[in-house]
Design a protein around this motif. Structure first.
Motif, short mmCIF file in Angstrom:
data_model
loop_
_atom_site.label_atom_id
_atom_site.label_comp_id
_atom_site.label_asym_id
_atom_site.label_seq_id
_atom_site.Cartn_x
_atom_site.Cartn_y
_atom_site.Cartn_z
N ALA A 131 0.67 -1.40 -0.05
CA ALA A 131 0.08 -0.09 -0.22
C ALA A 131 0.61 1.40 -0.01
CB ALA A 131 -0.84 0.06 1.26
N VAL A 132 2.00 1.27 0.76
CA VAL A 132 2.62 2.52 0.77
C VAL A 132 3.62 2.48 -0.39
CG1 VAL A 132 4.89 3.23 1.99
CG2 VAL A 132 3.00 2.27 3.38
N PHE A 133 4.07 1.48 -1.17
CA PHE A 133 4.85 1.57 -2.34
C PHE A 133 3.85 2.06 -3.45
CE2 PHE A 133 5.40 -0.46 -6.50
CZ PHE A 133 6.85 -0.07 -6.91
N VAL A 134 2.46 1.58 -3.66
CA VAL A 134 1.76 1.99 -4.55
C VAL A 134 1.58 3.63 -4.46
CG1 VAL A 134 -0.94 2.06 -5.32
CG2 VAL A 134 0.51 -0.09 -4.95
N ILE A 135 1.04 4.06 -3.20
CA ILE A 135 1.07 5.48 -3.17
C ILE A 135 2.28 6.49 -3.24
CG2 ILE A 135 0.70 7.28 -1.08
CD1 ILE A 135 -1.12 5.28 0.32
N PHE A 136 3.24 5.84 -2.80
CA PHE A 136 4.63 6.28 -3.17
C PHE A 136 4.72 6.60 -5.04
CE2 PHE A 136 8.78 5.35 -4.85
CZ PHE A 136 9.61 6.56 -4.59
N TYR A 137 4.57 5.44 -5.34
CA TYR A 137 4.51 5.25 -6.84
C TYR A 137 3.78 6.37 -7.37
CZ TYR A 137 4.82 3.75 -11.65
OH TYR A 137 5.09 3.59 -13.24
N VAL A 138 2.32 6.37 -7.30
CA VAL A 138 1.56 7.42 -7.72
C VAL A 138 1.99 8.78 -7.52
CG1 VAL A 138 -0.91 8.16 -7.81
CG2 VAL A 138 -0.54 5.86 -7.73
N ILE A 139 2.41 9.03 -6.23
CA ILE A 139 2.79 10.36 -6.09
C ILE A 139 4.22 10.93 -7.07
CG2 ILE A 139 3.92 11.99 -4.34
CD1 ILE A 139 2.30 10.37 -2.30
N LEU A 140 4.95 9.73 -7.07
CA LEU A 140 6.17 9.94 -7.86
C LEU A 140 5.79 9.95 -9.20
CD1 LEU A 140 9.20 9.73 -8.05
CD2 LEU A 140 9.19 7.38 -8.65
N THR A 141 4.70 9.39 -9.82
CA THR A 141 4.17 9.55 -11.26
C THR A 141 2.56 9.24 -11.29
OG1 THR A 141 6.24 8.52 -12.04
CG2 THR A 141 4.59 8.63 -13.59
N PRO A 142 1.92 10.39 -11.66
CA PRO A 142 2.38 11.62 -12.19
C PRO A 142 2.24 12.96 -11.33
CG PRO A 142 -0.19 11.05 -12.71
CD PRO A 142 0.44 10.12 -11.99
N CYS A 143 1.74 12.60 -10.17
CA CYS A 143 1.31 13.85 -9.53
C CYS A 143 2.38 14.82 -9.34
CB CYS A 143 0.97 13.36 -8.00
SG CYS A 143 -0.61 12.21 -8.09
N VAL A 144 3.68 14.53 -8.83
CA VAL A 144 4.72 15.24 -8.73
C VAL A 144 5.23 15.88 -9.96
CG1 VAL A 144 6.97 15.64 -7.65
CG2 VAL A 144 5.59 14.50 -6.44
N PRO A 145 5.53 15.21 -10.95
CA PRO A 145 5.84 15.64 -12.20
C PRO A 145 4.53 16.90 -12.71
CG PRO A 145 6.26 13.41 -12.25
CD PRO A 145 5.59 13.62 -11.04
N PHE A 146 3.46 16.21 -12.66
CA PHE A 146 2.52 17.16 -13.01
C PHE A 146 2.40 18.71 -12.67
CE2 PHE A 146 -1.86 19.09 -12.87
CZ PHE A 146 -2.39 18.74 -14.17
N PHE A 147 2.84 18.83 -11.39
CA PHE A 147 2.76 20.00 -10.66
C PHE A 147 3.92 20.90 -10.93
CE2 PHE A 147 -0.53 18.07 -8.21
CZ PHE A 147 -1.64 18.80 -8.48
N LEU A 148 5.24 20.11 -10.82
CA LEU A 148 6.52 20.65 -11.16
C LEU A 148 6.55 21.25 -12.52
CD1 LEU A 148 8.94 17.85 -9.98
CD2 LEU A 148 8.70 20.16 -9.17
N ILE A 149 6.03 20.54 -13.55
CA ILE A 149 5.98 21.16 -15.04
C ILE A 149 5.18 22.50 -14.91
CG2 ILE A 149 5.01 20.89 -17.31
CD1 ILE A 149 5.74 17.98 -17.07
N ILE A 150 3.97 22.39 -14.30
CA ILE A 150 3.07 23.86 -14.25
C ILE A 150 4.09 24.64 -13.29
CG2 ILE A 150 1.14 24.72 -13.36
CD1 ILE A 150 -0.28 22.12 -13.51
N PHE A 151 4.59 24.48 -12.35
CA PHE A 151 5.33 25.54 -11.56
C PHE A 151 6.52 26.07 -12.58
CE2 PHE A 151 8.97 26.19 -8.74
CZ PHE A 151 8.49 27.11 -8.03
N PHE A 152 7.41 25.19 -13.08
CA PHE A 152 8.71 25.68 -13.97
C PHE A 152 7.97 26.55 -15.02
CE2 PHE A 152 11.20 21.85 -12.05
CZ PHE A 152 11.56 22.61 -11.27
N ASN A 153 6.96 26.13 -15.80
CA ASN A 153 6.50 26.87 -16.90
C ASN A 153 6.17 28.25 -16.59
OD1 ASN A 153 6.95 24.98 -19.00
ND2 ASN A 153 5.13 24.00 -18.78
N PHE A 154 5.43 28.25 -15.43
CA PHE A 154 4.93 29.59 -14.69
C PHE A 154 6.16 30.48 -14.56
CE2 PHE A 154 4.35 32.10 -10.99
CZ PHE A 154 3.50 33.06 -11.28
#
Length: 299
Positions: free
Chosen positions: A150-173
């Motif tokens: 359960a911990v691994f699945v949550i970690f994986y989903v946060i790693l891809t795509p949640c964190v990249p999604f918001f990082l791309i928006i942040f850097f583009n801003f």
């Protein structure tokens, strides 16, 4: 494959650093197309009894799906960050935005993505054992009951795509803000010095160079947003299974389709935004006919 060949030739008028990232992204996207739609979905439907369904093989394919997705996503983040450094951080730009650093970043992304995705290989167990050969892949019961999984699945989903999604928006801003500020400053200085509005070739070249960045990262955000929002909704409502007739199933399937489509759009983006890339496509298409014409003339 077309994008990989053309970009590798280095004749598209892009810097070696940008070219290295684009080749890496094209290769990762190609790997996603091979592993997810072809090996995992098409073969599963049309070749139900084949070598691909021996348990170690189908487990490896399943692991490859996640690995290729992580590589594709994080190379997009790396490319976005590289362009952010190039435009917003002049002191670091000369040291970071180089071909050697790009190669190092791509290698690290691939290595870490493979390492993070290894546990997916051990998710399954054989459904049948026939003549000492394990067949098919079914999820182990402990996958649903283990806290570690359960911990691994949550970690994986946060790693891809949640964190990249918001990082791309942040850097583009930040990149857009810097471009707007720089444009106003340069426009004011040129108007003060020249007393007229001449063409600013440097700013025009800068705008052309970031069109590629915004096209790639923008398409990523648009095609992944359904997946991210739907995952957050499922975590809040604790709904993980639903009949095929439910709207949730249709939404889930649509999110997966858009996610996979993200791996197929970059070549279209290159074609639409880069005139030299389009010219290289034409040259590559003409090459077999030119070669045949030369052979005919030589005879």
């Amino acid at each position: 494959m077309l994008a990989i060949v053309i970009l590798s030739r280095g004749k598209c008028g892009l810097s070696k650093c940008i070219t290295r990232y684009l080749v890496g992204m094209a290769a990762a996207d190609f790997l996603v197309v091979i592993s997810e739609p072809i090996l995992y979905r098409i073969i599963q439907n049309y070749l139900p009894v084949s070598f691909f369904f021996i348990t170690p093989v189908c487990s490896l394919i399943y692991c490859l799906v996640f690995t290729s997705t992580v590589i594709s996503v994080w190379l997009t983040v790396a490319f976005t960050f590289d362009r952010f450094i190039a435009i917003c951080c002049e002191k670091v730009r000369t040291k970071y935005c180089t071909e050697s650093v790009a190669s190092l970043v791509i290698g690290m992304v691939c290595l870490l993505s493979c390492s993070v995705s290894i546990p997916w290989y051990f998710r399954h167990e054989p459904e049948y054992v026939i003549h000492n050969i394990p067949w098919y892949c079914i999820t182990k019961p402990m996958f649903f009951s283990s806290n570690l999984w359960a911990v691994f699945v949550i970690f994986y989903v946060i790693l891809t795509p949640c964190v990249p999604f918001f990082l791309i928006i942040f850097f583009n801003f930040l990149t857009v803000r810097q471009i707007v500020i720089a444009s106003k400053v340069r426009h004011g200085l040129r108007s003060h010095n020249n007393g007229q509005h001449d063409r600013d070739l440097e700013m025009e070249n800068r705008r052309k160079s970031i069109v590629l960045l915004f096209s790639i990262s923008g398409s990523f955000v648009l095609l992944w947003v359904t997946q991210v929002v739907f995952y957050i909704y499922r975590r809040i409502t604790q709904i993980y299974s639903y009949p095929v007739t439910e709207p949730l199933y249709i939404t889930d399937s649509t999110a997966n389709m858009l996610q996979l489509l993200c791996s197929c759009t970059n070549t279209c983006i290159y074609t639409m935004t880069q005139s030299k890339f389009r010219q290289e496509v034409k040259n590559l298409g003409k090459y077999p006919f030119n070669l045949l014409l030369k052979l005919v003339k030589s005879q």
